[in-house]
Scaffold this motif. Structure first.
Motif, PDB file in Angstrom:
ATOM      1  N   SER A 169      11.752  -8.213  -2.068  1.00 22.39           N
ATOM      2  CA  SER A 169      10.799  -7.203  -2.557  1.00 22.39           C
ATOM      3  C   SER A 169       9.392  -7.503  -2.058  1.00 22.39           C
ATOM      4  CB  SER A 169      10.796  -7.161  -4.085  1.00 22.39           C
ATOM      5  OG  SER A 169      12.030  -6.693  -4.562  1.00 22.39           O
ATOM      6  N   ASP A 183      13.917  -0.298  -2.011  1.00 24.13           N
ATOM      7  CA  ASP A 183      14.119  -1.592  -2.664  1.00 24.13           C
ATOM      8  C   ASP A 183      15.234  -1.478  -3.707  1.00 24.13           C
ATOM      9  OD1 ASP A 183      13.984  -4.112  -3.663  1.00 24.13           O
ATOM     10  OD2 ASP A 183      11.850  -4.063  -4.168  1.00 24.13           O
ATOM     11  N   GLU A 184      16.446  -1.846  -3.312  1.00 19.62           N
ATOM     12  CA  GLU A 184      17.623  -1.792  -4.184  1.00 19.62           C
ATOM     13  C   GLU A 184      17.673  -0.484  -4.968  1.00 19.62           C
ATOM     14  OE1 GLU A 184      19.167  -5.317  -5.671  1.00 19.62           O
ATOM     15  OE2 GLU A 184      17.627  -6.631  -4.840  1.00 19.62           O
TER      16      GLU A 184
HETATM   17 MG   LIG Z   1      13.633  -7.554  -5.479  1.00 16.51          MG
END
Ligand SMILES: [Mg+2]
Ligand SMILES: Nc1ncnc2c1ncn2[C@@H]1O[C@H](COP(=O)(O)OP(=O)(O)O)[C@@H](O)[C@H]1O
Length: 266
Positions: A51, A164-165
């Motif tokens: 991240s 991000d995910e």
């Molecule tokens: Mg992360």
């Protein structure tokens, strides 16, 4: 049209340790190039700095050393050339689906009311939400909220997508549906994508390449090509080449998890 690429050149990121005068290095000499229209997945164990790397390209986190560039220009902060999608769809709960999607372009104020309506309904249609414009977010499932989140970003048509995910909180079945939707969107309308995940299947299903990060401090350990034909769907996971790559990545990641648990390399 040439599409913007991403370059990370000798990036270190250090954060101040709370309560101490020292810093902790989270990213260590990250070098990575994502070509225009390329789909690269950044894969690594939890806490390895994925991240942070994405936030750096987004312009939310400055590098301690090195430089990030998008389309040849150094990143100095957030910009309309980069759309960011997080796990939490990041939608306003008090606005209808259509108002949520219209939000970005309406702030920019370049479109007439009618152009804006047309654009919003085009993108709602693209993410499979035609007819849901008047709904409020609480009336939607997690998968549908994430569709709104995607439409909110796509409506600005950024050349670069940073994800991000984004499907990390969805149940397994919905997650696959969303992965297939993203593949379909990207096949029609190529963008440069950096997609962060800790899920091997997801990285292999989506990416042209997979960059594997090591645990603390985060480095790029391996970059793998994913030579699976496109367009891809869920069925690609049964391809022998997929299974072989999955095996390789499984062992790479397991090594990293061992490092985290034993504290090796600190
Ligand atoms: Mg992360
Ligand atoms: N703003 C911050 N200040 C201090 N430490 C941070 C900050 N952001 C992230 N970290 C730390 O950096 C490490 C990597 O975090 P992160 O990039 O979120 O990893 P990942 O996304 O791979 O799980 C973690 O140990 C986290 O606690």
């Amino acid at each position: 049209m040439r599409v913007a690429g991403i370059v990370l050149d000798g990036i270190d990121v250090e954060f101040a340790k709370p309560g101490a005068k020292t810093t902790v290095r989270v990213l260590d000499d990250i070098n990575l190039e994502v070509a225009g229209e390329e789909f690269v997945c950044l894969l690594g164990p939890s806490g390895c700095g994925k991240s942070t790397a994405l936030n750096l390209i987004a312009g939310f986190v400055p590098p301690t050393r090195g430089q990030a560039a998008v389309d040849g220009r150094p990143v100095t902060g957030p910009g309309p050339d980069r759309g960011v999608v997080f796990q939490d769809a990041n939608i306003f709960p008090w606005m209808t689906v259509a108002k949520n999607v219209a939000f970005g372009p309406s702030v920019q104020g370049r479109l007439s009311g009618r152009e804006l309506d047309e654009r919003v309904s085009h993108y709602l249609d693209r993410v499979g939400l035609a007819g849901f414009g008047d709904h409020l977010p609480h009336e939607l499932s997690g998968g549908m909220r994430q569709r709104v989140g995607l439409a909110r970003v796509l409506v600005n048509d950024p050349p670069v997508l940073l994800m991000d995910e984004p499907f990390g909180a969805l149940d397994a079945q919905t997650r696959i549906t969303m992965q297939e939707l993203l593949l379909e969107l990207w096949d029609r309308d190529r963008k440069t994508v950096l997609f962060v995940t800790h899920d091997i299947d997801e990285a292999l299903l989506l990416g042209d390449r997979v960059a594997v990060m090591s645990a603390r401090p985060g480095r790029i350990k391996t970059v793998l090509d994913v030579p699976l034909p496109r367009p891809r769907s869920y069925d690609a996971m049964a391809d022998p080449a997929f299974v072989e790559l999955k095996n390789r990545l499984f062992h790479e990641l397991r090594d990293e998890e061992r490092h985290v648990h034993t504290g090796e390399g600190e």
